[in-house]
Design a protein around this motif. Structure first.
Motif, short mmCIF file in Angstrom:
data_model
loop_
_atom_site.label_atom_id
_atom_site.label_comp_id
_atom_site.label_asym_id
_atom_site.label_seq_id
_atom_site.Cartn_x
_atom_site.Cartn_y
_atom_site.Cartn_z
N MET A 3 40.47 46.97 32.05
CA MET A 3 39.51 47.62 32.91
C MET A 3 38.10 47.11 32.62
O MET A 3 37.63 47.16 31.48
N LEU A 4 37.43 46.61 33.63
CA LEU A 4 36.03 46.20 33.49
C LEU A 4 35.12 47.42 33.52
O LEU A 4 34.17 47.52 32.75
N THR A 5 35.42 48.34 34.44
CA THR A 5 34.51 49.45 34.74
C THR A 5 35.08 50.78 34.29
O THR A 5 36.26 51.08 34.50
N ASP A 6 34.23 51.57 33.68
CA ASP A 6 34.53 52.97 33.36
C ASP A 6 34.16 53.78 34.60
O ASP A 6 32.98 54.05 34.84
N ARG A 7 35.16 54.15 35.38
CA ARG A 7 34.89 54.80 36.66
C ARG A 7 34.20 56.16 36.47
O ARG A 7 33.38 56.56 37.30
N THR A 8 34.51 56.85 35.40
CA THR A 8 33.86 58.13 35.14
C THR A 8 32.37 57.94 34.90
O THR A 8 31.52 58.67 35.44
N TRP A 93 31.69 46.38 41.06
CA TRP A 93 32.20 47.32 40.07
C TRP A 93 33.72 47.46 40.13
O TRP A 93 34.30 48.20 39.33
N ALA A 94 34.37 46.79 41.06
CA ALA A 94 35.82 46.96 41.21
C ALA A 94 36.56 46.33 40.04
O ALA A 94 36.28 45.19 39.64
N ASN A 95 37.54 47.03 39.50
CA ASN A 95 38.39 46.46 38.46
C ASN A 95 39.33 45.40 39.03
O ASN A 95 39.76 44.51 38.31
N ASP A 96 39.62 45.51 40.31
CA ASP A 96 40.51 44.55 40.98
C ASP A 96 39.90 44.20 42.34
O ASP A 96 40.32 44.73 43.36
N PRO A 97 38.90 43.31 42.37
CA PRO A 97 38.24 43.01 43.65
C PRO A 97 39.17 42.40 44.69
O PRO A 97 39.05 42.70 45.88
N VAL A 98 40.11 41.55 44.25
CA VAL A 98 41.06 40.99 45.22
C VAL A 98 41.92 42.10 45.81
O VAL A 98 42.18 42.13 47.02
N GLY A 99 42.35 43.03 44.96
CA GLY A 99 43.13 44.16 45.46
C GLY A 99 42.37 44.98 46.47
O GLY A 99 42.94 45.45 47.47
N GLN A 100 41.06 45.17 46.24
CA GLN A 100 40.24 45.90 47.20
C GLN A 100 40.22 45.19 48.55
O GLN A 100 40.36 45.80 49.61
#
Length: 272
Positions: A3-8, A93-100
């Motif tokens: 995980m790149l980003t801590d979403r919380t 900020w996406a952990n998976d930009p391709v998935g987005q």
């Protein structure tokens, strides 16, 4: 997947920016204006728009008829339900930009348009360099303090991986001046763009580090009038959901004329 980003932490940063009553959304304003200008150049009318954003109220005001959804890892979009999808300054900020982007392509009808904007690799390079040098000088190592940003050449390839047709990536660099690095960092908090990296140090930066980074920043990136510069690179991504009506590349070897003839040049065969 790491995980790149801590979403919380990201959500908390955004809420803090909004609670000030005066969030610094001037970059969102620039992105909004550029997107609207680009849509005017598209010879097509859109009736079902989706906007993915971390600041839905701002983008809802810009596109009142749009459906605004948060930039969660799984987007709340139904398959083939939109003819225009905007990803508004949060894809970095996406952990998976391709998935987005794959999710957005699936949410588009055939020949639907995707238009995204995110921060690119030149963003805050001055702050990144100053913090890195200061931390190296003081402590002999580095810790994640500024989110890594993708380069434009890589983002164009990601559009292709996500299955978009006619992919285009281009850059709009912006230079902003501040009274000091501390004013810049205060503005970043007001943007909701504070450090939300999963690997960040949980305690705040030491005063010694900030003071050293400020000295380096002023020496390397100061202006003649005593201010400092900060770069924000907005990268715009454009792609279309595939459709048979779109231009298709020619099959290799199917050309009916030689390039040399078209250029009026003499063809020189290569040696075996």
């Amino acid at each position: 997947m790491n995980m790149l980003t801590d979403r919380t932490a990201l959500t908390r940063n955004r809420h803090r920016a909004l609670r000030t009553g005066n969030p610094a959304l001037f970059l969102h304003e620039a992105a909004r204006d550029e997107i609207k200008d680009r849509l005017l150049l598209v010879n097509k009318t859109f009736s079902d728009t989706a906007v993915v954003s971390g600041f839905p109220a701002f983008w809802k005001a810009a596109f009142p008829q749009a459906r605004c959804v948060p930039d969660d890892e799984t987007l709340a979009l139904e398959p083939q339900s939109h003819d225009l999808a905007l990803h508004a300054l949060c894809l970095h900020w996406a952990n998976d930009p391709v998935g987005q982007m794959i999710q957005i392509r699936r949410a588009l009808r055939p020949d639907g348009l995707f238009l995204g904007v995110l921060f690119g690799g030149e963003t805050l390079h001055e702050l990144r360099a100053s913090l890195a040098q200061a931390e190296s000088d003081l402590f002999g190592g580095l810790s994640p303090r500024v989110a890594p940003m993708a380069e434009i050449r890589d983002l164009g390839a990601l559009l292709q991986r996500a299955g978009f047709a006619l992919p285009v990536a281009d850059s709009l660099p912006m230079t902003v001046t501040y009274a000091s690095p501390r004013h810049l960092m205060r503005d970043l908090r007001a943007m909701g763009e504070g450090n939300a990296l999963a690997g960040r140090q949980k305690r705040g930066a030491r005063r010694q580090l900030i003071d050293r980074a400020e000295d380096i920043y002023r020496n390397r990136f100061g202006t003649a009038d005593g201010r400092i510069t900060a770069t924000f690179e907005l990268i715009f991504l454009t792609g279309w959901a595939p459709d048979a009506s779109q231009p298709q590349p020619l099959r290799p070897g199917s050309a009916s004329a030689r390039l040399a003839d078209a250029l009026g040049a003499t063809e020189t065969p290569l040696k075996d």
